[in-house]
Motif scaffolding. Structure first.
Motif, short mmCIF file in Angstrom:
data_model
loop_
_atom_site.label_atom_id
_atom_site.label_comp_id
_atom_site.label_asym_id
_atom_site.label_seq_id
_atom_site.Cartn_x
_atom_site.Cartn_y
_atom_site.Cartn_z
N TYR A 1 10.14 4.30 11.37
CA TYR A 1 9.00 4.30 10.45
C TYR A 1 7.68 4.37 11.21
O TYR A 1 6.75 5.05 10.78
CB TYR A 1 9.03 3.06 9.55
CG TYR A 1 9.93 3.20 8.35
CD1 TYR A 1 10.99 4.10 8.32
CD2 TYR A 1 9.74 2.41 7.24
CE1 TYR A 1 11.82 4.21 7.22
CE2 TYR A 1 10.57 2.51 6.12
CZ TYR A 1 11.61 3.41 6.13
OH TYR A 1 12.42 3.52 5.04
N ARG B 1 7.38 7.98 12.13
CA ARG B 1 7.18 8.84 10.95
C ARG B 1 5.77 8.72 10.38
O ARG B 1 5.15 9.70 10.02
CB ARG B 1 8.19 8.48 9.87
CG ARG B 1 8.05 9.36 8.63
CD ARG B 1 9.00 9.00 7.52
NE ARG B 1 10.36 8.97 7.99
CZ ARG B 1 11.33 8.26 7.39
NH1 ARG B 1 11.08 7.56 6.32
NH2 ARG B 1 12.55 8.28 7.88
N TYR B 2 5.27 7.48 10.30
CA TYR B 2 3.96 7.25 9.69
C TYR B 2 2.83 7.15 10.70
O TYR B 2 1.70 6.83 10.35
CB TYR B 2 4.02 6.00 8.80
CG TYR B 2 4.98 6.20 7.64
CD1 TYR B 2 4.68 7.10 6.62
CD2 TYR B 2 6.18 5.52 7.61
CE1 TYR B 2 5.57 7.30 5.57
CE2 TYR B 2 7.07 5.70 6.56
CZ TYR B 2 6.77 6.60 5.55
OH TYR B 2 7.65 6.80 4.52
#
Length: 80
Positions: A12, A15-16
């Motif tokens: 995460y 990804r972010y």
């Protein structure tokens, strides 16, 4: 540390495009986290920073996730 949780944190963050700051004095947590994530490409982006007071001077050691895993595995180096 749950393996799925550790991997999800790194995936995460990648990804972010966010940074996570995690602090611990628990070596078992650190070992579990590094072991769970050692095969992920994101482990290269992990930084383990240790601080140590030597003769009233702060010494700083910075390693990536793979280096940290290797020194724990090979030398049982203290990373708290």
């Amino acid at each position: 540390v749950n393996e799925v949780f550790s991997k999800t944190l790194l995936e995460y963050a990648e990804r972010y495009n966010v940074q996570l700051f995690i602090t611990t004095h628990n070596i078992e947590w650190m070992d579990s986290f590094l072991d769970s994530c050692k095969e992920l490409p994101e482990i290269e982006n992990v930084r383990i920073i240790t601080l140590k007071n030597i003769k009233n001077e702060c010494k700083i050691r910075i390693m990536n996730g793979i280096e940290a895993f290797n020194v724990r595995e090979k030398y049982n180096m203290e990373l708290r």
